[in-house]
Design a protein around this motif. Structure first.
Motif, short mmCIF file in Angstrom:
data_model
loop_
_atom_site.label_atom_id
_atom_site.label_comp_id
_atom_site.label_asym_id
_atom_site.label_seq_id
_atom_site.Cartn_x
_atom_site.Cartn_y
_atom_site.Cartn_z
N TYR A 83 0.82 -1.21 0.00
CA TYR A 83 0.00 0.00 0.00
C TYR A 83 0.86 1.27 0.00
CZ TYR A 83 -3.63 3.26 1.50
OH TYR A 83 -4.50 4.32 1.59
N ASN A 84 1.84 1.35 0.88
CA ASN A 84 2.68 2.56 0.98
C ASN A 84 3.50 2.80 -0.28
OD1 ASN A 84 1.75 3.34 3.53
ND2 ASN A 84 3.20 1.97 4.55
N GLU A 85 3.96 1.72 -0.90
CA GLU A 85 4.69 1.87 -2.17
C GLU A 85 3.77 2.42 -3.26
OE1 GLU A 85 8.00 -1.71 -1.87
OE2 GLU A 85 5.95 -2.22 -2.43
N LEU B 149 1.16 4.34 -2.77
CA LEU B 149 0.95 5.76 -2.49
C LEU B 149 2.09 6.61 -3.04
CD1 LEU B 149 -0.45 5.89 1.16
CD2 LEU B 149 -1.67 6.18 -0.99
N GLN B 150 3.31 6.15 -2.85
CA GLN B 150 4.47 6.90 -3.36
C GLN B 150 4.43 6.98 -4.88
OE1 GLN B 150 7.87 4.91 -1.69
NE2 GLN B 150 7.61 5.86 0.33
N ILE B 151 4.11 5.88 -5.53
CA ILE B 151 4.04 5.87 -7.00
C ILE B 151 2.91 6.78 -7.48
CG2 ILE B 151 3.48 4.41 -9.00
CD1 ILE B 151 4.94 2.11 -7.47
N ASP C 241 1.61 9.45 -5.95
CA ASP C 241 1.99 10.85 -5.74
C ASP C 241 3.06 11.31 -6.73
OD1 ASP C 241 0.15 11.05 -3.70
OD2 ASP C 241 1.63 10.81 -2.10
N ALA C 242 4.05 10.46 -6.96
CA ALA C 242 5.18 10.87 -7.78
C ALA C 242 4.95 10.73 -9.28
CB ALA C 242 6.42 10.05 -7.38
N HIS C 243 4.10 9.78 -9.70
CA HIS C 243 4.03 9.48 -11.13
C HIS C 243 2.63 9.43 -11.73
CE1 HIS C 243 8.29 8.46 -10.96
NE2 HIS C 243 8.02 7.73 -9.89
#
Length: 179
Positions: free
Chosen positions: A3-5, A7-9, A11-13
């Motif tokens: 899940y956290n990975e 979220l990062q993807i 937001d960033a991409h």
């Protein structure tokens, strides 16, 4: 991928592409916290003068594109035939489901109208002030009966796998030790 990975993807991409795909520019975005066992990343979108929307991003590899497509086609069918469900909103490309791949990992994305009303928890687990809980059960029964009636008349374009195709005796025997 967890899940956290995701979220990062997002937001960033991915989020800028998703906003453009669904015409969500100018909306306030709020991440909806996951519940235990949750399988998706979910965002709420709100904008003054526009209907609120819910975006679902599925990232786990246990369902296929056809599984997701079958689900959103079924929801659209229920909505169009009077079922009490939130409608699926097509993307600007005219698709009920969008697939975006990032680093060879597919993300299945769909957008829904936000359901009206309150959750029971928001109303201290009371149906409505001065209304007996029996009315709640009666109304739930009516809604479920209507969905059941519509489901019997539904002919899918894409079919989801049958529950027993995956969770059959052989598969369950592999999961559960003899002990």
């Amino acid at each position: 991928m967890n899940y956290n990975e995701v979220l990062q993807i997002m937001d960033a991409h991915l989020l800028p592409s998703v906003l453009e795909l669904y015409g969500l520019e100018g909306y306030e975005i709020q991440l909806i916290p996951p519940h235990e066992g949750g399988r998706n990343v979910v965002y709420a979108f709100e904008k003054e003068g526009a209907d609120a929307k819910i975006l679902r991003i599925a990232f786990l590899p246990d369902r296929s594109r056809d599984d997701f497509l079958a689900e959103v086609e079924y929801i659209r069918y229920l909505f169009e035939h009077g079922g009490s469900v939130s409608n699926v909103i097509s993307s600007r490309n005219g698709n009920l489901l969008e697939e975006i791949t990032h680093n060879q990992h597919p993300f299945f994305i769909c957008l829904f109208e936000k359901a009206r009303g309150k959750m029971l928890a928001e109303n201290h687990y009371r149906y409505r002030e001065g209304v007996p809980i029996s009315e709640y059960y009666y109304n739930c029964g009516k809604v479920l009966g209507k969905l059941h009636q519509l489901s019997k008349e539904y002919t899918p374009v894409h079919r989801r796998h049958h529950f027993f195709d995956k969770f059959n005796a052989e598969y369950i025997d592999k999961l559960i030790p003899d002990s």
